[in-house]
Scaffold this motif. Sequence first.
Motif, PDB file in Angstrom:
ATOM      1  N   SER A  84       0.838  -1.210   0.000  1.00  0.00           N
ATOM      2  CA  SER A  84       0.000   0.000   0.000  1.00  0.00           C
ATOM      3  C   SER A  84       0.868   1.253   0.000  1.00  0.00           C
ATOM      4  O   SER A  84       0.656   2.183   0.786  1.00  0.00           O
ATOM      5  N   LEU A  85       1.825   1.277  -0.880  1.00  0.00           N
ATOM      6  CA  LEU A  85       2.775   2.385  -0.909  1.00  0.00           C
ATOM      7  C   LEU A  85       2.103   3.693  -1.289  1.00  0.00           C
ATOM      8  O   LEU A  85       1.153   3.729  -2.093  1.00  0.00           O
ATOM      9  N   LYS A  86       2.613   4.769  -0.687  1.00  0.00           N
ATOM     10  CA  LYS A  86       2.079   6.108  -0.896  1.00  0.00           C
ATOM     11  C   LYS A  86       3.179   6.997  -1.466  1.00  0.00           C
ATOM     12  O   LYS A  86       4.366   6.731  -1.246  1.00  0.00           O
ATOM     13  N   PRO A  87       2.816   8.073  -2.135  1.00  0.00           N
ATOM     14  CA  PRO A  87       3.850   8.989  -2.640  1.00  0.00           C
ATOM     15  C   PRO A  87       4.790   9.476  -1.537  1.00  0.00           C
ATOM     16  O   PRO A  87       5.986   9.674  -1.795  1.00  0.00           O
ATOM     17  N   GLU A  88       4.272   9.636  -0.341  1.00  0.00           N
ATOM     18  CA  GLU A  88       5.121  10.112   0.762  1.00  0.00           C
ATOM     19  C   GLU A  88       6.115   9.067   1.250  1.00  0.00           C
ATOM     20  O   GLU A  88       6.948   9.359   2.105  1.00  0.00           O
ATOM     21  N   ASP A  89       6.035   7.847   0.725  1.00  0.00           N
ATOM     22  CA  ASP A  89       7.037   6.831   1.038  1.00  0.00           C
ATOM     23  C   ASP A  89       8.272   6.965   0.146  1.00  0.00           C
ATOM     24  O   ASP A  89       9.261   6.247   0.355  1.00  0.00           O
ATOM     25  N   THR A  90       8.214   7.855  -0.823  1.00  0.00           N
ATOM     26  CA  THR A  90       9.360   8.074  -1.707  1.00  0.00           C
ATOM     27  C   THR A  90      10.559   8.553  -0.901  1.00  0.00           C
ATOM     28  O   THR A  90      10.476   9.538  -0.169  1.00  0.00           O
ATOM     29  N   ALA A  91      11.673   7.826  -1.024  1.00  0.00           N
ATOM     30  CA  ALA A  91      12.867   8.141  -0.254  1.00  0.00           C
ATOM     31  C   ALA A  91      13.989   7.185  -0.638  1.00  0.00           C
ATOM     32  O   ALA A  91      13.759   6.187  -1.329  1.00  0.00           O
ATOM     33  N   LYS A 107      24.528   1.832   1.730  1.00  0.00           N
ATOM     34  CA  LYS A 107      24.547   3.010   0.867  1.00  0.00           C
ATOM     35  C   LYS A 107      23.154   3.455   0.474  1.00  0.00           C
ATOM     36  O   LYS A 107      22.970   4.613   0.079  1.00  0.00           O
ATOM     37  N   GLY A 108      22.193   2.573   0.549  1.00  0.00           N
ATOM     38  CA  GLY A 108      20.821   2.949   0.278  1.00  0.00           C
ATOM     39  C   GLY A 108      20.313   2.515  -1.079  1.00  0.00           C
ATOM     40  O   GLY A 108      21.094   2.289  -2.011  1.00  0.00           O
ATOM     41  N   THR A 109      18.989   2.430  -1.158  1.00  0.00           N
ATOM     42  CA  THR A 109      18.324   2.103  -2.414  1.00  0.00           C
ATOM     43  C   THR A 109      17.114   3.014  -2.554  1.00  0.00           C
ATOM     44  O   THR A 109      16.400   3.266  -1.578  1.00  0.00           O
ATOM     45  N   LEU A 110      16.900   3.540  -3.753  1.00  0.00           N
ATOM     46  CA  LEU A 110      15.854   4.533  -3.976  1.00  0.00           C
ATOM     47  C   LEU A 110      14.508   3.860  -4.245  1.00  0.00           C
ATOM     48  O   LEU A 110      14.404   2.955  -5.078  1.00  0.00           O
ATOM     49  N   VAL A 111      13.507   4.340  -3.533  1.00  0.00           N
ATOM     50  CA  VAL A 111      12.120   3.923  -3.750  1.00  0.00           C
ATOM     51  C   VAL A 111      11.333   5.151  -4.191  1.00  0.00           C
ATOM     52  O   VAL A 111      11.332   6.164  -3.492  1.00  0.00           O
ATOM     53  N   THR A 112      10.689   5.049  -5.329  1.00  0.00           N
ATOM     54  CA  THR A 112       9.893   6.151  -5.857  1.00  0.00           C
ATOM     55  C   THR A 112       8.465   5.670  -6.050  1.00  0.00           C
ATOM     56  O   THR A 112       8.222   4.678  -6.741  1.00  0.00           O
ATOM     57  N   VAL A 113       7.532   6.371  -5.416  1.00  0.00           N
ATOM     58  CA  VAL A 113       6.114   6.037  -5.531  1.00  0.00           C
ATOM     59  C   VAL A 113       5.433   7.197  -6.243  1.00  0.00           C
ATOM     60  O   VAL A 113       5.315   8.296  -5.700  1.00  0.00           O
ATOM     61  N   SER A 114       4.989   6.932  -7.450  1.00  0.00           N
ATOM     62  CA  SER A 114       4.430   8.001  -8.262  1.00  0.00           C
ATOM     63  C   SER A 114       3.518   7.418  -9.327  1.00  0.00           C
ATOM     64  O   SER A 114       3.768   6.325  -9.835  1.00  0.00           O
ATOM     65  N   SER A 115       2.486   8.182  -9.653  1.00  0.00           N
ATOM     66  CA  SER A 115       1.595   7.764 -10.731  1.00  0.00           C
ATOM     67  C   SER A 115       2.049   8.377 -12.052  1.00  0.00           C
ATOM     68  O   SER A 115       1.448   8.099 -13.096  1.00  0.00           O
TER      69      SER A 115
END
Length: 115
Positions: A84-91, A107-115
């Motif tokens: 149930s990912l939301k745009p505000e989970d983008t990070a 080092k991190g991994t990018l998650v982008t939640v966008s329509s």
Amino acid sequence: QVELVESGGGSVQPGGSLRLSCAASGVIFSIITMGWYRQAPGKEREVVAVINSRGSTNYADSVQGRFTISRDNAKSTVSLQMNSLKPEDTAVYHCTAGYPGMIYWGKGTLVTVSS
């Protein structure tokens, strides 16, 4: 030498799911607390979820009920199932490994939640 390597990030539409994984080396995995933090653009880094050596978990209020952290001591891995990912989970999501008084970061991994 401690190494934490994240994988599984990517782009997803709102309401979708992703699973992040982190492989740890150079640590005594069975006794270490593992976690996931994230940092969104222009915002401070925040804890997402942690799991201790006994499997007890804690979650940020913003992800409670949507994200699940788990660990596999035999494989020295920790995962974060994100539903149930939301745009505000983008990070950028960072894996962490911690002993008392010491924390290691991936080092991190990018998650982008966008329509």
